[in-house]
Design a protein around this motif. Structure first.
Motif, PDB file in Angstrom:
ATOM      1  N   PHE A   1      -6.188   4.625   2.674  1.00  0.00           N
ATOM      2  CA  PHE A   1      -6.832   5.412   1.607  1.00  0.00           C
ATOM      3  C   PHE A   1      -8.232   5.872   2.035  1.00  0.00           C
ATOM      4  O   PHE A   1      -8.700   6.918   1.600  1.00  0.00           O
ATOM      5  CB  PHE A   1      -6.833   4.620   0.295  1.00  0.00           C
ATOM      6  CG  PHE A   1      -5.456   4.096  -0.028  1.00  0.00           C
ATOM      7  CD1 PHE A   1      -4.402   4.984  -0.245  1.00  0.00           C
ATOM      8  CD2 PHE A   1      -5.183   2.734  -0.032  1.00  0.00           C
ATOM      9  CE1 PHE A   1      -3.120   4.515  -0.486  1.00  0.00           C
ATOM     10  CE2 PHE A   1      -3.902   2.258  -0.278  1.00  0.00           C
ATOM     11  CZ  PHE A   1      -2.872   3.146  -0.502  1.00  0.00           C
ATOM     12  N   ARG A   2      -8.890   5.080   2.887  1.00  0.00           N
ATOM     13  CA  ARG A   2     -10.155   5.534   3.477  1.00  0.00           C
ATOM     14  C   ARG A   2      -9.874   6.762   4.357  1.00  0.00           C
ATOM     15  O   ARG A   2     -10.611   7.743   4.315  1.00  0.00           O
ATOM     16  CB  ARG A   2     -10.762   4.433   4.354  1.00  0.00           C
ATOM     17  CG  ARG A   2     -11.141   3.164   3.595  1.00  0.00           C
ATOM     18  CD  ARG A   2     -12.347   2.583   4.292  1.00  0.00           C
ATOM     19  NE  ARG A   2     -12.682   1.234   3.920  1.00  0.00           N
ATOM     20  CZ  ARG A   2     -13.920   0.859   3.589  1.00  0.00           C
ATOM     21  NH1 ARG A   2     -14.893   1.755   3.530  1.00  0.00           N
ATOM     22  NH2 ARG A   2     -14.182  -0.406   3.320  1.00  0.00           N
TER      23      ARG A   2
ATOM     24  N   ALA B   1      -9.301  -0.222  -3.566  1.00  0.00           N
ATOM     25  CA  ALA B   1      -7.937  -0.410  -3.053  1.00  0.00           C
ATOM     26  C   ALA B   1      -7.875  -1.631  -2.140  1.00  0.00           C
ATOM     27  O   ALA B   1      -6.900  -2.391  -2.169  1.00  0.00           O
ATOM     28  CB  ALA B   1      -7.492   0.841  -2.299  1.00  0.00           C
TER      29      ALA B   1
ATOM     30  N   PRO C   1      -1.357  12.105  -7.281  1.00  0.00           N
ATOM     31  CA  PRO C   1      -2.046  12.106  -5.975  1.00  0.00           C
ATOM     32  C   PRO C   1      -2.574  13.478  -5.585  1.00  0.00           C
ATOM     33  O   PRO C   1      -3.390  13.576  -4.671  1.00  0.00           O
ATOM     34  CB  PRO C   1      -0.947  11.662  -5.001  1.00  0.00           C
ATOM     35  CG  PRO C   1       0.323  12.124  -5.630  1.00  0.00           C
ATOM     36  CD  PRO C   1       0.106  11.978  -7.121  1.00  0.00           C
TER      37      PRO C   1
ATOM     38  N   SER D   1      -3.218   5.235  -3.886  1.00  0.00           N
ATOM     39  CA  SER D   1      -3.348   3.766  -3.885  1.00  0.00           C
ATOM     40  C   SER D   1      -2.861   3.144  -5.201  1.00  0.00           C
ATOM     41  O   SER D   1      -2.744   1.924  -5.297  1.00  0.00           O
ATOM     42  CB  SER D   1      -4.810   3.361  -3.639  1.00  0.00           C
ATOM     43  OG  SER D   1      -5.603   3.675  -4.772  1.00  0.00           O
ATOM     44  N   ARG D   2      -2.579   3.976  -6.194  1.00  0.00           N
ATOM     45  CA  ARG D   2      -2.160   3.453  -7.508  1.00  0.00           C
ATOM     46  C   ARG D   2      -0.643   3.250  -7.519  1.00  0.00           C
ATOM     47  O   ARG D   2       0.103   3.910  -8.235  1.00  0.00           O
ATOM     48  CB  ARG D   2      -2.594   4.412  -8.610  1.00  0.00           C
ATOM     49  CG  ARG D   2      -4.099   4.763  -8.592  1.00  0.00           C
ATOM     50  CD  ARG D   2      -4.941   3.817  -9.416  1.00  0.00           C
ATOM     51  NE  ARG D   2      -4.391   3.665 -10.762  1.00  0.00           N
ATOM     52  CZ  ARG D   2      -4.626   4.491 -11.773  1.00  0.00           C
ATOM     53  NH1 ARG D   2      -5.408   5.542 -11.595  1.00  0.00           N
ATOM     54  NH2 ARG D   2      -4.090   4.269 -12.951  1.00  0.00           N
TER      55      ARG D   2
ATOM     56  N   SER E   1       0.816  -1.221   0.000  1.00  0.00           N
ATOM     57  CA  SER E   1       0.000   0.000   0.000  1.00  0.00           C
ATOM     58  C   SER E   1       0.845   1.265   0.000  1.00  0.00           C
ATOM     59  O   SER E   1       0.304   2.363   0.134  1.00  0.00           O
ATOM     60  CB  SER E   1      -0.936   0.000   1.220  1.00  0.00           C
ATOM     61  OG  SER E   1      -1.926  -1.005   1.074  1.00  0.00           O
TER      62      SER E   1
ATOM     63  N   ASP F   1      -6.207  13.681  -7.110  1.00  0.00           N
ATOM     64  CA  ASP F   1      -7.165  12.903  -6.316  1.00  0.00           C
ATOM     65  C   ASP F   1      -6.345  12.111  -5.308  1.00  0.00           C
ATOM     66  O   ASP F   1      -5.480  11.310  -5.691  1.00  0.00           O
ATOM     67  CB  ASP F   1      -7.951  11.954  -7.233  1.00  0.00           C
ATOM     68  CG  ASP F   1      -8.948  11.080  -6.463  1.00  0.00           C
ATOM     69  OD1 ASP F   1      -8.905  11.053  -5.214  1.00  0.00           O
ATOM     70  OD2 ASP F   1      -9.766  10.408  -7.123  1.00  0.00           O
TER      71      ASP F   1
ATOM     72  N   GLY G   1      -9.020   9.895   2.427  1.00  0.00           N
ATOM     73  CA  GLY G   1     -10.220  10.433   1.793  1.00  0.00           C
ATOM     74  C   GLY G   1     -11.044  11.261   2.781  1.00  0.00           C
ATOM     75  O   GLY G   1     -11.558  12.332   2.442  1.00  0.00           O
TER      76      GLY G   1
ATOM     77  N   GLN H   1      -6.981   9.634  -3.697  1.00  0.00           N
ATOM     78  CA  GLN H   1      -7.096   8.170  -3.852  1.00  0.00           C
ATOM     79  C   GLN H   1      -6.031   7.617  -4.801  1.00  0.00           C
ATOM     80  O   GLN H   1      -5.752   6.413  -4.807  1.00  0.00           O
ATOM     81  CB  GLN H   1      -8.488   7.777  -4.349  1.00  0.00           C
ATOM     82  CG  GLN H   1      -9.591   8.041  -3.327  1.00  0.00           C
ATOM     83  CD  GLN H   1      -9.316   7.420  -1.969  1.00  0.00           C
ATOM     84  OE1 GLN H   1      -8.909   6.262  -1.866  1.00  0.00           O
ATOM     85  NE2 GLN H   1      -9.516   8.184  -0.906  1.00  0.00           N
ATOM     86  N   ASN H   2      -5.438   8.500  -5.597  1.00  0.00           N
ATOM     87  CA  ASN H   2      -4.376   8.036  -6.493  1.00  0.00           C
ATOM     88  C   ASN H   2      -3.132   7.572  -5.727  1.00  0.00           C
ATOM     89  O   ASN H   2      -2.264   6.922  -6.296  1.00  0.00           O
ATOM     90  CB  ASN H   2      -4.012   9.126  -7.493  1.00  0.00           C
ATOM     91  CG  ASN H   2      -5.097   9.286  -8.557  1.00  0.00           C
ATOM     92  OD1 ASN H   2      -5.902   8.378  -8.748  1.00  0.00           O
ATOM     93  ND2 ASN H   2      -5.113  10.424  -9.231  1.00  0.00           N
TER      94      ASN H   2
ATOM     95  N   THR I   1     -13.291  -1.334  -0.521  1.00  0.00           N
ATOM     96  CA  THR I   1     -13.018  -0.333  -1.552  1.00  0.00           C
ATOM     97  C   THR I   1     -12.216  -1.014  -2.666  1.00  0.00           C
ATOM     98  O   THR I   1     -11.722  -2.142  -2.500  1.00  0.00           O
ATOM     99  CB  THR I   1     -12.164   0.806  -0.977  1.00  0.00           C
ATOM    100  OG1 THR I   1     -10.932   0.237  -0.507  1.00  0.00           O
ATOM    101  CG2 THR I   1     -12.880   1.516   0.173  1.00  0.00           C
TER     102      THR I   1
END
Ligand SMILES: [Zn+2]
Length: 469
Positions: free
Chosen positions: A385-386, A309, A437, A445-446, A132, A440, A389, A442-443, A307
């Motif tokens: 990531f939660r 992720a 990132p 997590s990519r 992660s 967003d 957010g 949440q990116n 999610t």
């Protein structure tokens, strides 16, 4: 040779590499979370990692790639410091069986088996964190075997850096968690607190942690004296005091008693000037843990859903158990769980907690990102990531949320000189992302690759290797 190294990279989670060999991330966008707005973003940069340190960061055209370096194409990639989760618990797994004091499922899975599983599963849990993009975690309280866990993480390459607290010094008992090495130990006097601190100091903890539980009718001043005795004993040994204190009056008492780290939000009312002044005086770190209560509510009402992720990055053993409520016979359900399932409705973050995060941030108090992972519904690794957010939902920009998870996380680790930012001389804890990132959060997590202490990991390979751990 180069092709051989790439083949090794694909076959194993760790890229085999001689200690003097370098990694070059060529032409990436580097993000500096300690800087403001546009100054935080440097495009077309090359990052050179040699051994376990960052050797250079500079414009691609002017940064020399050492001969023999492992080259990573940084085009359409973003580079950020390794993330820090400043609040986790390895003795807990995130599944339904991990807190019998809250929801007793001993009739389904004995708690003893659950904890034995969690201990045996540590190598896999370490890998989940790395996958992660989390290269450091603070385990802010657990059984005395937490110190063995820290040793284990240090021995293994495929593990985050771990800072640790021992058993929680508590105002109340949790007999259902006592298997002989309890994570929570009740003290009733300052003398008992000092004696327990002394036992923990023998293991060189990174924090001494107090579970400051105040219930109506309790003597808050007497409790504060216990917390102060605990803090004084910790400070005398050069160890910081972390406190769980979730009401404004209790958090203030914790600060008066010397707290260096508040591990949760103030959740009952808006923080006031007195709180902010005490927090500034102590130079306290504040960890909001916005998701953890929601995690319990989702999981215990059988409305927890992974999610994207979590589907990719959570331990599959834990993911598979998250829907167990649907399979447990009704007569084996704890009463509060049956009730929660019957009444399941919308679950929202606490407006007071969101507002307090913004107030605390605006006052200039350092905020660290932490999930309280291991609690029911909050999964090691992708729970970050939660949490990120929700921090953005509270009003932080993605850059500020990233700062909480890196620069300020490094403070929680006590490693601000070595991690949390990207600069020559820093330890090479680096995440390479496939998406921006700052567009967003949440990116984050990519994750394309993770470098921890100069070692290169691929998330897919880490996840594939879990069962061989
Ligand atoms: Zn916790």
């Amino acid at each position: 040779m180069r092709l051989f190294l790439l083949a090794v990279a694909l076959l194993s989670a760790v890229v085999a590499r001689a200690a003097d060999e370098s990694i070059a991330i060529i032409g990436a966008t580097v993000i500096h979370p300690e800087r403001e707005a546009q100054a935080a973003v440097e495009r077309d940069r090359t990052v050179i990692i040699t051994g376990n340190r960052i050797a250079a960061i500079g414009p691609r055209a002017r940064t020399r790639v050492p001969a023999g370096a492992l080259r990573i194409d940084g085009k359409r990639k973003w580079v950020v410091p390794g993330l820090v989760d400043a609040h986790v618990h390895f003795f807990q797994s995130g599944n339904l069986y991990t807190r019998p004091d809250v929801a007793d499922f001993n009739a389904v899975v004995p708690y003893r088996d659950e904890v034995a599983r969690n201990k045996a599963r540590l190598p896999a849990t370490f890998k989940v964190w790395l996958a992660s993009g989390v290269t450091s975690v603070v385990d802010i309280g657990g059984p005395f075997w937490n110190f063995e866990m820290r040793d284990e993480a240090r021995k293994r390459g495929a593990a985050p850096r771990v800072a640790v607290a021992g058993p929680l010094i508590s105002m109340i008992d949790r007999p259902k968690l006592d298997l002989g090495d309890p994570p929570i130990i009740k003290v009733t006097t300052p003398e008992e607190a000092r004696a327990l601190v002394a036992r923990e100091l023998a293991f060189k903890p990174d924090f001494i942690k107090v579970w400051f539980i105040y219930r109506p009718g309790d003597d808050l001043a007497a409790q504060e004296a216990i917390v102060k005795a605990t803090g004084d004993a910790a400070h005398a040994a050069g160890v910081r005091l972390a406190v769980h204190a979730t009401e404004l009056a209790v958090a203030k008492a914790a600060l008066r008693a010397g707290a260096d780290y508040l591990v949760h939000s103030v959740e009952d009312e808006p923080v006031d000037q007195e709180f902010l002044a005490l927090a500034m005086r102590n130079r306290v770190l504040y960890c909001p843990t916005l998701f953890v209560v929601m995690g319990y509510r989702y999981a215990l009402s059988n409305t927890w859903r992974p999610t994207a992720a979590e589907r990719r990055l959570a331990d599959p053993q834990i993911l598979a158990a998250m829907g167990d409520l649907a399979r447990i016979p009704p007569e084996k359900l704890p009463e509060r769980v049956a009730k929660a399932m019957a009444e399941a409705g919308e679950i929202d973050p606490s407006p007071v907690e969101l507002r307090n995060l913004q107030t605390v941030w605006d006052a200039g108090i350092p905020v660290a990102m932490g999930t309280d992972a291991g609690n029911i519904g909050t999964l090691h690794g992708p729970a970050v990531f939660r949490e990120l957010g929700l921090m953005v939902r509270a009003g932080l920009t993605p850059l500020q949320a990233l700062r909480a998870a890196t620069v300020n996380g490094a403070k929680a680790m006590g490693m601000e000189r070595d991690i949390g930012t990207l600069a020559p001389g820093k330890l090479a804890d680096v995440v390479i992302l496939n998406a921006d990132p700052l567009a967003d959060v949440q990116n984050l997590s990519r994750v394309h690759r993770v470098v921890k202490d100069g070692q290169l990991f691929a998330p897919d390979e880490l996840m594939r290797s879990l069962n061989g751990s």
